[in-house]
Design an enzyme around this catalytic site. Structure first.
Site, PDB file in Angstrom:
ATOM      1  N   ASP A   1       6.288   6.541  11.886  1.00  0.00           N
ATOM      2  CA  ASP A   1       7.734   6.432  11.275  1.00  0.00           C
ATOM      3  C   ASP A   1       8.225   7.982  10.834  1.00  0.00           C
ATOM      4  O   ASP A   1       7.846   8.721  10.724  1.00  0.00           O
ATOM      5  CB  ASP A   1       7.681   5.550   9.967  1.00  0.00           C
ATOM      6  CG  ASP A   1       6.321   5.833   9.141  1.00  0.00           C
ATOM      7  OD1 ASP A   1       5.928   6.702   9.133  1.00  0.00           O
ATOM      8  OD2 ASP A   1       6.030   5.110   8.463  1.00  0.00           O
TER       9      ASP A   1
ATOM     10  N   ASN B   1       3.337  -2.881  -1.392  1.00  0.00           N
ATOM     11  CA  ASN B   1       3.826  -4.498  -1.138  1.00  0.00           C
ATOM     12  C   ASN B   1       3.283  -4.944   0.144  1.00  0.00           C
ATOM     13  O   ASN B   1       3.868  -5.758   0.485  1.00  0.00           O
ATOM     14  CB  ASN B   1       5.414  -3.983  -1.211  1.00  0.00           C
ATOM     15  CG  ASN B   1       5.903  -3.365   0.119  1.00  0.00           C
ATOM     16  OD1 ASN B   1       5.217  -2.694   0.624  1.00  0.00           O
ATOM     17  ND2 ASN B   1       7.108  -3.096  -0.133  1.00  0.00           N
TER      18      ASN B   1
ATOM     19  N   HIS C   1       3.379  -3.011   3.128  1.00  0.00           N
ATOM     20  CA  HIS C   1       3.880  -2.758   4.262  1.00  0.00           C
ATOM     21  C   HIS C   1       2.771  -1.805   4.980  1.00  0.00           C
ATOM     22  O   HIS C   1       2.127  -1.051   4.647  1.00  0.00           O
ATOM     23  CB  HIS C   1       5.265  -1.707   3.935  1.00  0.00           C
ATOM     24  CG  HIS C   1       5.262  -0.540   3.415  1.00  0.00           C
ATOM     25  ND1 HIS C   1       6.075  -0.033   2.602  1.00  0.00           N
ATOM     26  CD2 HIS C   1       4.368   0.227   3.746  1.00  0.00           C
ATOM     27  CE1 HIS C   1       5.708   1.224   2.352  1.00  0.00           C
ATOM     28  NE2 HIS C   1       4.725   1.351   2.683  1.00  0.00           N
TER      29      HIS C   1
END
Ligand code: F6R
Length: 241
Positions: free
Chosen positions: A67, A136, A138
């Site tokens: 990313d 969370n 991800h």
């Protein structure tokens, strides 16, 4: 899924680095899937050390990062390209032209994502994909929700992710609000996945992701569908396992 918990950080790092080094020794042209964030840094340090001792070479390898922030100048110290250059690439013999990070400044972000996905597919499959996990759940920047996108795409970062990443920027407002990320389907194409988590604050999400139901509300839970996952945990992150 193989879940290994380590008392000593050093052992976690040498195990992770050893898996990557063994791959490079048996397959010098290996395709590495790399991650940023704090989780992989100790493994990168070990790899640098092994390289300096002549135990591993990246000369024929290529890499794809998961990313990149959208709109952050590539030479900004917090761009993921800068991170990779600083934390690994400039210390080993990998050829920079064989390293790939999505171009977060591309004029057409969607076209860049499609291009990156194609590039990974053309070079792939990724032999070993290194992953961290967000609080969370991800992976990459695939945030929890009702839906997930399979391929590389632009994502609006969730409030909790922006807060977690604010520690790297002068203020919360400086954190880029969007990123490009490989999708969960792109990630799951890797032949082997190496998930790394450290610290007690990751213990709950590790339990949810690895022992809970497979759901898009916890993207890391989809790793349960992959046939070849190794999870490296320190004592804190592995507390509930
Ligand atoms: C980084 C990435 C993220 C991180 C995750 C955990 O390239 O894709 O999913 O792996 O946010 O970050 P750390 O390791 O800093 O806790």
């Amino acid at each position: 899924m193989n879940i290994w918990t380590f008392d000593q950080e050093k052992d976690l790092n040498t195990t992770g680095a050893g898996l990557i080094a063994a791959l490079l020794q048996s397959k010098p042209k290996a395709v590495l899937g790399l991650a940023t964030g704090s989780s992989p840094v100790g493994i990168y340090n070990e790899l640098i050390d092994m390289y300096r001792r002549g135990l591993v070479s990246f000369a024929n390898a290529s890499s794809f990062n998961l990313d990149e922030y959208v709109g952050l100048p590539v030479d900004h110290s917090e761009s993921y390209r800068s991170f990779m250059n600083e934390k690994l690439f400039k210390h080993v013999d990998i050829k920079l032209e064989n390293t790939h990070v999505p171009d977060g400044n591309a004029p057409d972000p969607d076209a860049e994502c499609a291009h990156y996905e194609q590039l990974v597919n053309d070079h792939g499959p990724v032999d070993i994909q290194l992953l961290g996990i967000g609080h969370n759940g991800h992976i990459g920047f695939n945030e929890p929700g009702a839906n997930l996108t399979g391929g590389t795409h632009v994502v609006d970062l969730k409030e909790e992710t922006l807060k977690a990443n604010a520690r790297f920027f002068p203020s919360f407002d400086d954190v880029p609000k969007q990123a490009m990320t490989m999708g969960v389907a792109s990630i799951l194409k890797a032949k082997q996945i190496l998930l790394v988590a450290r610290g007690e604050d990751k213990a709950e999400i590790i339990r949810t992701a690895l022992r809970g139901p497979i759901t898009t509300e916890c993207p890391a839970s989809l790793l349960q569908c992959h046939p070849n996952v190794i999870v490296l945990l320190d004592r804190g992150a592995g507390r509930f396992m």
